[in-house]
Design an enzyme around this catalytic site. Structure first.
Site, PDB file in Angstrom:
ATOM      1  N   GLU A  96     -16.580  29.156 -79.610  1.00 59.18           N
ATOM      2  CA  GLU A  96     -15.326  29.027 -80.379  1.00 59.18           C
ATOM      3  C   GLU A  96     -14.152  28.908 -79.406  1.00 59.18           C
ATOM      4  O   GLU A  96     -14.152  29.564 -78.360  1.00 59.18           O
ATOM      5  CB  GLU A  96     -15.159  30.304 -81.219  1.00 59.18           C
ATOM      6  N   ASN A 107      -8.735  26.655 -86.932  1.00 61.55           N
ATOM      7  CA  ASN A 107      -9.701  27.026 -85.904  1.00 61.55           C
ATOM      8  C   ASN A 107     -10.948  26.179 -86.208  1.00 61.55           C
ATOM      9  O   ASN A 107     -11.648  26.436 -87.193  1.00 61.55           O
ATOM     10  CB  ASN A 107      -9.988  28.530 -86.002  1.00 61.55           C
ATOM     11  N   LYS A 159     -12.703  26.893 -89.666  1.00 58.62           N
ATOM     12  CA  LYS A 159     -13.093  28.294 -89.931  1.00 58.62           C
ATOM     13  C   LYS A 159     -12.519  28.810 -91.246  1.00 58.62           C
ATOM     14  O   LYS A 159     -11.299  28.759 -91.456  1.00 58.62           O
ATOM     15  CB  LYS A 159     -12.622  29.164 -88.756  1.00 58.62           C
ATOM     16  N   GLU A 162      -5.439  35.965 -85.754  1.00 59.36           N
ATOM     17  CA  GLU A 162      -5.917  34.687 -86.319  1.00 59.36           C
ATOM     18  C   GLU A 162      -5.210  34.348 -87.624  1.00 59.36           C
ATOM     19  O   GLU A 162      -4.963  33.180 -87.910  1.00 59.36           O
ATOM     20  CB  GLU A 162      -7.432  34.729 -86.522  1.00 59.36           C
ATOM     21  N   CYS A 183     -17.635  32.122 -85.486  1.00 59.55           N
ATOM     22  CA  CYS A 183     -17.445  33.544 -85.180  1.00 59.55           C
ATOM     23  C   CYS A 183     -17.517  34.454 -86.405  1.00 59.55           C
ATOM     24  O   CYS A 183     -18.593  34.748 -86.883  1.00 59.55           O
ATOM     25  CB  CYS A 183     -16.141  33.764 -84.418  1.00 59.55           C
ATOM     26  N   ASN A 225     -15.833  34.535 -80.221  1.00 57.82           N
ATOM     27  CA  ASN A 225     -15.081  35.367 -79.266  1.00 57.82           C
ATOM     28  C   ASN A 225     -14.991  36.729 -79.935  1.00 57.82           C
ATOM     29  O   ASN A 225     -14.144  36.931 -80.824  1.00 57.82           O
ATOM     30  CB  ASN A 225     -13.651  34.858 -79.080  1.00 57.82           C
TER      31      ASN A 225
END
Ligand code: CDT
Length: 312
Positions: free
Chosen positions: A47, A107, A124, A143, A169, A194
């Site tokens: 990612e 993302n 994402k 995020e 993730c 991550n």
């Protein structure tokens, strides 16, 4: 004809704030060379593979924020990776921060076929963390500040002889992620992550617990949907912020068949027989015969738990 893909999970060690995209792509190319030498058909990177995990930093300036994002793909820094992969006839998947022409921030991860064409894009869906600076946390996870939830759902693509999907993730912790792809016959899920080694709100939760939950969710998702899962870390200490390693390749029985041993750039490799997904899909997880959707309505009609009324 056997459908065996030799897959390389290209774990990457830390990328610091000051590291350039060119330097990172150089490292990705080194891993690609190793994958070529080992006969890989597909290489999966983490990612946000091109930069440090910047959502740990609180920023307010739009230009400073947008500097972490890519406005097109491929772009100048990543073109050498696309070109070398095409020359080698190797497919790719990697994550990056995407800024669309109309100003949306995602993302994102992409799937590139052996001819160097982007055949799939995923944004994402499950964004962890928070949107404002939180002084209670040992470190930030912003995020929800920098990204919008993905707007593409969980598609799968017919490519490289199989049915391939992506997630990113935190998505790997949610059974819905795998099941929505499972309901499209997915045979291979690729993802990068991550994951901080400690919980910012519960600092006694260290890397061993985090690695346990990481493996638990991947192995369950693989088994319950009879699919291969390839999960690849950005690992090690980025400017003093440790991330778990533990990149793995999981077979459709939920067993780990390859696992990284370091917290650095490291390629893990496994031969993934896509036909090994058939038995599970035709027996215990034959969705068409066994799923009882009349009882699953809450899955899509509510988010939080609705508790039963308190008695007496
Ligand atoms: N990158 C990412 O999604 N990391 C999350 C950290 C959760 S803690 C706020 C993960 O699920 O690994």
């Amino acid at each position: 004809m056997p459908r065996v893909l030799r897959i390389g999970g290209a774990q990457m060690g830390p990328i610091h704030k000051a590291d350039s995209r060119q330097g990172v792509v150089r490292r990705m190319l080194d891993l690609l060379d190793e994958a070529k030498a080992k006969g890989c058909d597909l290489v999966v990177y983490p990612e946000l593979a091109l930069t440090t995990f910047f959502p740990r930093w609180y920023m307010t300036d739009a230009a400073e924020i947008d500097a972490w994002f890519e406005r097109e793909m491929p772009n100048a820094p990543t073109r050498p990776l696309f070109e070398q992969a095409r020359r080698y006839g190797i497919g790719l998947s990697f994550g990056y921060a995407e800024l669309t022409p109309d100003g949306h921030h995602y993302n994102t991860s992409i799937l590139v076929d052996r001819e160097g064409r982007i055949v799939g894009k995923y944004r994402k869906v499950h964004l962890p963390g928070h949107a404002e600076h939180d002084p209670q946390r040992a470190f930030q996870h912003l995020e929800k500040r920098y990204f919008e939830p993905g707007d593409l759902g969980f598609p799968v693509w017919r490519t490289m002889g199989g049915i391939v999907g992506m997630c990113i993730c935190n998505d790997r912790r949610w059974p819905e992620t795998y099941r929505v792809m499972g309901l499209q016959g997915v045979e291979l899920v690729v993802l990068g992550y991550n994951t901080p080694s400690v919980n910012s709100q519960k600092t006694d939760e260290g890397p061993q617990k985090r690695l346990f939950h990481h493996r638990l969710t991947l192995q369950a998702g693989a088994y319950q949907n009879s699919t291969w899962v390839v999960a690849v870390a950005k690992a090690g200490s980025e400017d003093g912020h440790p991330l778990i390693a533990g990149s793995v390749i999981v077979n459709p029985d939920g067993e780990i068949v390859a696992e990284a041993q370091s917290e650095s750039d490291e390629l893990i490799v496994a031969d993934c027989d896509l036909d090994a997904t058939i038995f599970g899909k035709e027996t215990i997880f034959d969705f068409k015969r066994h799923r009882r959707i009349e009882h699953y309505g809450r899955i899509t009609s509510q988010t939080g738990a609705v508790l039963p009324p308190k008695g007496g």
